[in-house]
Motif scaffolding. Structure first.
Motif, PDB file in Angstrom:
ATOM      1  N   ASP A 151      -4.492  -8.247  -3.452  1.00 11.59           N
ATOM      2  CA  ASP A 151      -5.723  -8.822  -2.900  1.00 11.59           C
ATOM      3  C   ASP A 151      -5.450  -9.910  -1.876  1.00 11.59           C
ATOM      4  O   ASP A 151      -6.359 -10.584  -1.424  1.00 11.59           O
ATOM      5  N   ASP A 158      -1.637  -2.443  -5.679  1.00 11.11           N
ATOM      6  CA  ASP A 158      -2.869  -3.089  -5.250  1.00 11.11           C
ATOM      7  C   ASP A 158      -2.614  -4.583  -5.103  1.00 11.11           C
ATOM      8  O   ASP A 158      -2.142  -5.229  -6.040  1.00 11.11           O
ATOM      9  N   ALA A 209       0.833  -1.206   0.000  1.00 13.83           N
ATOM     10  CA  ALA A 209       0.000   0.000   0.000  1.00 13.83           C
ATOM     11  C   ALA A 209       0.864   1.251   0.000  1.00 13.83           C
ATOM     12  O   ALA A 209       0.590   2.211  -0.724  1.00 13.83           O
ATOM     13  N   SER A 234      -0.963 -11.813  -6.626  1.00  8.95           N
ATOM     14  CA  SER A 234      -0.945 -10.348  -6.533  1.00  8.95           C
ATOM     15  C   SER A 234       0.360  -9.870  -5.891  1.00  8.95           C
ATOM     16  O   SER A 234       0.924  -8.859  -6.307  1.00  8.95           O
TER      17      SER A 234
END
Length: 169
Positions: A142, A140, A135, A147
């Protein structure tokens, strides 16, 4: 916009003012012999300014550590433009301090795919820190390994390898 320009724009700004002083506080701890307070979570990286030739120091979080092999993995949260990262690119042989011990190391720069694997291994071991780190850098995620792997491909990692006689005991 190229992907490199996008990566530069998405990086957080370098800390200024009181945030910079706070970020540099661990250096003062190391200077007065309190490095062991950080355990193996932080290390003090000594590096040489690529233009000035002056000795520089920065305290960095250790992403991974292989004690038997004498390897530390670091991530440049501010991207490839971070001064310490650029200085290591120019002069990869340096020293680190972990606790009160000093090690001669050589910096190596993992590929993007290797960086993806590093992050995919780091995230399950440190889920909250991994989420916050991503962050902070504007990625981004998940929570899935894929990711984190995608984010890790965009993070510049550094692998520090201790000289053979410098392995941790």
């Amino acid at each position: 916009m190229t992907s490199q320009q996008h990566a530069r724009r998405s990086r957080p700004p370098l800390p200024r003012g009181w945030r910079r002083r706070l970020a540099r506080l661990p250096i003062a701890f190391y200077r007065v012999g309190l490095g062991p307070v950080f355990g193996r979570r932080l290390l003090l990286l000594h590096h040489t300014g690529r233009n000035s030739g002056l000795d520089r120091r920065v305290a960095l979080e250790v992403v991974a550590h292989d004690r038997a092999e004498g390897i530390w993995i670091l991530a440049s949260g501010f991207g490839p433009e971070a001064a310490w990262y650029r200085n290591l690119r120019a002069e990869p042989k340096t020293t680190i301090q972990v606790g009160n011990r000093h090690y001669a190391v050589t910096a190596h720069f993992p590929s993007a795919d290797e960086g993806g694997e590093i992050m995919a291994r780091y995230a399950p071991a440190h889920p909250r820190t991994a989420r916050r780190l991503c962050a902070f850098m504007g990625f981004d995620v998940d929570g899935s390994a894929d990711s984190y792997r995608r984010a890790g491909r965009r993070i510049p990692f550094v692998r520090l390898e201790a000289a053979p006689g410098q392995r941790m005991r």
